[in-house]
Design a protein around this motif. Sequence first.
Motif, PDB file in Angstrom:
ATOM      1  N   PRO A 316       0.642  -1.236  -0.048  1.00 57.15           N
ATOM      2  CA  PRO A 316       0.000   0.021   0.009  1.00 57.15           C
ATOM      3  C   PRO A 316       0.909   1.195  -0.164  1.00 57.15           C
ATOM      4  O   PRO A 316       0.462   2.336  -0.688  1.00 57.15           O
ATOM      5  N   ASP A 317       2.017   1.340   0.793  1.00 57.18           N
ATOM      6  CA  ASP A 317       2.664   2.694   0.699  1.00 57.18           C
ATOM      7  C   ASP A 317       3.369   2.661  -0.696  1.00 57.18           C
ATOM      8  O   ASP A 317       3.431   3.908  -1.212  1.00 57.18           O
ATOM      9  N   LYS A 320       0.534   4.107  -2.810  1.00 55.54           N
ATOM     10  CA  LYS A 320       0.174   5.630  -2.504  1.00 55.54           C
ATOM     11  C   LYS A 320       1.413   6.533  -3.075  1.00 55.54           C
ATOM     12  O   LYS A 320       1.196   7.683  -3.347  1.00 55.54           O
ATOM     13  N   ARG A 321       2.769   6.164  -2.999  1.00 56.14           N
ATOM     14  CA  ARG A 321       3.782   6.721  -3.396  1.00 56.14           C
ATOM     15  C   ARG A 321       3.403   7.081  -5.072  1.00 56.14           C
ATOM     16  O   ARG A 321       3.505   8.308  -5.516  1.00 56.14           O
ATOM     17  N   VAL A 323       0.360   6.980  -6.751  1.00 52.31           N
ATOM     18  CA  VAL A 323      -0.418   7.811  -6.842  1.00 52.31           C
ATOM     19  C   VAL A 323       0.053   9.181  -6.826  1.00 52.31           C
ATOM     20  O   VAL A 323      -0.266  10.153  -7.416  1.00 52.31           O
ATOM     21  N   LYS A 324       0.686   9.557  -5.617  1.00 46.77           N
ATOM     22  CA  LYS A 324       1.379  10.851  -5.329  1.00 46.77           C
ATOM     23  C   LYS A 324       2.051  11.217  -6.522  1.00 46.77           C
ATOM     24  O   LYS A 324       2.118  12.552  -7.039  1.00 46.77           O
ATOM     25  N   SER A 394      -6.174   2.985  -3.238  1.00 48.18           N
ATOM     26  CA  SER A 394      -5.069   3.884  -3.041  1.00 48.18           C
ATOM     27  C   SER A 394      -5.642   5.335  -3.545  1.00 48.18           C
ATOM     28  O   SER A 394      -4.549   6.441  -3.372  1.00 48.18           O
ATOM     29  N   GLY A 395      -6.834   5.440  -4.027  1.00 53.52           N
ATOM     30  CA  GLY A 395      -7.139   6.904  -4.147  1.00 53.52           C
ATOM     31  C   GLY A 395      -6.681   7.410  -5.392  1.00 53.52           C
ATOM     32  O   GLY A 395      -6.697   8.577  -5.755  1.00 53.52           O
TER      33      GLY A 395
END
Length: 700
Positions: A316-317, A320-321, A323-324, A394-395
């Motif tokens: 998940p980290d 999210k990275r 996605v960022k 993850s958005g």
Amino acid sequence: MASVGEAASPPKAEEMGRTDQTLTLLASLMEGGKEDDETCEDLDKLTKLLTEDLEHVKRGEESITKVIDGDCVDTLVAYLDMRQSDKVRGHATLTTSAYLKAAGEEGNQILATFFHDRIKRGNYDDYIVAFCVAAVTFPIVPELTTNLFLTEGFLSSLAPLMRRKWKSRKVETACLEMLNAACMTSAACREAVLKYCGDWLEEIVDQDPEEVVSAMYAANPDASLQEGSVAMRRHSQQVQNLAAVVLAKLRLVQPLTLPDGSESRIQPASTSMEDLTKMFTTMLIKDPEHSKQQSVEGLAYASLQAKVKEDISKDPDLLKRLVKILEEAPPKSPLTYGALSVFVNLTRFQPVQSEEEKKMSQLKAYANAAGKLQPDPLNDDQHVSERCKRVFASGITPVLVSHSKNGSLASLTLIISIIHSLSVVTGIRGQLAQQGAVRLLIGAWTALPDSEAVARRTAAQALARILISTNPALVFGGTQPTPQTAAIRPLVSILTPDPDAERRDLLPSFESLMALTNLASTDDDTRRTIIRTAWDEIEELLLSSNSRVSKAAVELVCNLVQSPEAVALYADCTKPQTKNRLHILLALADAEDEGTRSGAGGALASLTAYEGVIRGIVARERGVNVILGLCSEDNEDLRHRGAVTVYNMVTAEGEVGELARAKIKEANGVDVLMQCAKKSRRAEVVEVTVRALKAVLEQP
């Protein structure tokens, strides 16, 4: 005229000929020492002149490339040097591309001479420029650059150069960028990189910088403690990342043996694709600012493998990275494309195969590898669905919506592919709609040109899937700027199968019908728009040999006949075309599939409120029998539809009512209605059946 003692002002650009403008710009670029914005402005002006040159040459004018000699080209491509700013390199790339297109074979010869001369000089500065130019020109003139790259003796000289005791990081970086570009160009380039540079790439990736320093001190305890000398004897992290990206590309596409039959030296090496993936992941998490471009590119290639897909999706980290990074990446940039490619790979479902295609695939597997080549279970629908859920969590959706508004055509195609895969998972369709996926898909379908037929169909199918599972009032209601009628044209575009596809796929047609049925349940404006836009296609699908498609089509008609426009298509049965429509509806009310009978029965229950439809049913052989057959169904919903239809017919006023009542009695309708009333448990079904029975018995 200038006064005495006053210098004449230089002529303006528009007052100069094309050749003079070209020479002036080249002189300015040769002069150098300017701010980046001024340099980019000169490069852009030269690009414009070179782009327009093709049209001038067609009109019989002389090409401005005649005044661009080897020295001018040397100056121009020097702006591709990695030591220039990214902004200048980007503008210089466009200018170089325009020059090579305008100059044709002569430009190719000048570029080849430049490359060979720089390599022959053999100093670091010349190597850097030559490697950078090759990296940029691979996609611009792939055939020319490939020939230069594969020149005998060139690649074999790289490894000794890179293994020098005192290293130049810029030379290493430029060389690796060239190898990276080469690996995307042709199989011949990949084979050559593997043969001559494979071991060197492995050494770079495997090197532990701390071990290098320790080894230096062990060999010479009195060695200087200056950081510079140590750094020059070990590879930088950026160099290691670039080497890892090249290795990732070789891992995916390189065969097990080289063309000469010798064993590939890269295959048994210790660095596996999983190792490379861990390296990219670690760098993205720990130092994203200095490594994200190479790490994202590496993950884009590594994530083509099923095991790597699973590993990335379960971190998940890392998700999210990514996605960022995508959120912050500039539109139309390589970083945006790379990050989107990772998510496309994670969410991609395997193509649906028919039974015949599955058998053929198995036969090919047996023929190729004695049955050992089997589909990876990590790529089955269940695993991909789980990966889609993790990616969605993850958005990513709002970020995709944002990028879809000002991204490139290539990026928009990838965004559509991701949303299309996410829409397969029914449990997240409502959230996709809430986060803007519906507006994204409608906007994308509208913005894409007709030439992008596959992407448009993909967007329309994803839209259909989401609208099947969501309430249109929630998706389009309130302050939403997009009216629900905007979704109709994309949905209608996939009602008919893709004419260019090798296999006739009816799934998009089915999903589009379901989505249109949902929309048609709302208001007359939507129903009118569907009828005007798609009635011919809907009628054709009513007769589909696929029972699911036929059922979906008749369910859509059931909702559409709530509109006066649809009633008008059935009401006048004196017309042959109208009579035929009613005959089709009666046939579907007698179909084997229960859902099809239900949809047709619902449509008939609405349409029999009109005299013309009743006349058409009575006149049709077995028409009344079909209606009474609905009243005899085991399913109470079907009996309800049949009873309402009979009630409408027998309570009609005048001659048509008398005719209907007589036909019902003649077909043993009284007994059928009595049995229907006895079998039914719901009050509304019993009530309408009894009222129909009374109308038949009480009136002559």
